[in-house]
Write a protein that holds these residues in place. Sequence first.
Motif, PDB file in Angstrom:
ATOM      1  N   LYS A 108       0.835  -1.208   0.000  1.00 46.24           N
ATOM      2  CA  LYS A 108       0.000   0.000   0.000  1.00 46.24           C
ATOM      3  C   LYS A 108       0.867   1.255   0.000  1.00 46.24           C
ATOM      4  N   LEU A 109       1.884   1.253   0.833  1.00 46.77           N
ATOM      5  CA  LEU A 109       2.777   2.418   0.894  1.00 46.77           C
ATOM      6  C   LEU A 109       3.496   2.618  -0.435  1.00 46.77           C
ATOM      7  N   SER A 110       3.929   1.520  -1.064  1.00 48.32           N
ATOM      8  CA  SER A 110       4.631   1.638  -2.342  1.00 48.32           C
ATOM      9  C   SER A 110       3.712   2.132  -3.453  1.00 48.32           C
ATOM     10  N   LEU A 111       2.396   1.940  -3.283  1.00 46.01           N
ATOM     11  CA  LEU A 111       1.411   2.393  -4.265  1.00 46.01           C
ATOM     12  C   LEU A 111       0.832   3.756  -3.904  1.00 46.01           C
ATOM     13  N   ASN A 112       1.468   4.417  -2.923  1.00 41.07           N
ATOM     14  CA  ASN A 112       1.064   5.769  -2.479  1.00 41.07           C
ATOM     15  C   ASN A 112      -0.283   5.790  -1.770  1.00 41.07           C
ATOM     16  N   ASP A 114      -2.217   4.931   2.178  1.00 38.13           N
ATOM     17  CA  ASP A 114      -1.930   4.770   3.596  1.00 38.13           C
ATOM     18  C   ASP A 114      -1.961   3.279   3.918  1.00 38.13           C
ATOM     19  N   LYS A 115      -1.150   2.860   4.870  1.00 39.38           N
ATOM     20  CA  LYS A 115      -1.076   1.428   5.188  1.00 39.38           C
ATOM     21  C   LYS A 115      -2.381   0.870   5.741  1.00 39.38           C
ATOM     22  N   ASP A 116      -3.275   1.760   6.224  1.00 36.19           N
ATOM     23  CA  ASP A 116      -4.559   1.313   6.757  1.00 36.19           C
ATOM     24  C   ASP A 116      -5.680   1.376   5.722  1.00 36.19           C
ATOM     25  N   ASP A 117      -5.386   1.872   4.513  1.00 38.06           N
ATOM     26  CA  ASP A 117      -6.410   1.941   3.471  1.00 38.06           C
ATOM     27  C   ASP A 117      -6.807   0.544   3.011  1.00 38.06           C
TER      28      ASP A 117
END
Length: 299
Positions: A108-112, A114-117
């Motif tokens: 998720k972070l690498s795809l821009n 938030d890690k909680d999305d």
Amino acid sequence: MDKVLTRKLFKDRYFKLHKPTQLNKGGIAGVQHFAEGGLSQKEKAILAATFAAPLLKSTRRQGEGILTGVGRALGEGLGAVPATLIELEKAKPEGVTEFVRQATPEEKLSLNFDKDDNVNVKVKNGVITGIASKPTAGERDKAADRKDALASIDAIIEGTKTTKTGPISGRIAKAQAYLGFNPKAADLNIEIGNFRKSVIKALRGAQVGPAEEASFNEILPFISDPPDVIRAKMEVAKRKLQRIEARLNPNGEVAEKLSAEEIAAQDRALFEKFGIAFDLDETFDASVPTFDIEGNEVE
């Protein structure tokens, strides 16, 4: 296979038939015609074992010459090759593998994001090829409200470590905060107000229902509460919010609302764990209006 080639029984014969490029590396994989072609190293090793097994177990029978014994053992090995090749072919993945799964926090972070999305990705042969679904603006707002409530909980717990609270100390701190004499007390008082607002938004965004929303009334903190009571209330609130988070469906709403009895049972266990008195009747129904002694409805 290297051990097999050290046996004088067939070493000379084998080297004469197959001229390996490297005698001490790779065993049968060093034979030129065997090392070439479309087989992987793993498949070559399996085929080598197919040849090696009968050779290792071979014995010279009575009246049988050395070359005859070697030929018989090699024949057994060759006889097993077709079956081995068939099994290797069956083991290969059939066609292209495509599926959709939830992205990991790192992905998720690498795809821009938030890690909680709540993000689902398309995967083809183990490689992410695209995004299948991502949170809408509304879902992100709901997630932000839940994060704000949890952040306020942590800030309130930290605030009780530097600001005196309680029936008397809390009132004094609140007065000092209003007068600008105690900035830490002011920060704590503001954070308590922020928590009240954010938790209500989070609960309504998650569509938990009136009963579960009302169950938070007992754990709303006041600066006049003793510090250990404030911390206990916040620990209960944190766990209640985390349990709600675990029940959310992809659109940010609870998949199923809890009954009043289920809420009471959950709260009783949490209250007892953190030393808060529990007096909520299991038959409590937040959908039924409550009135004070003067007949005014209590919201």
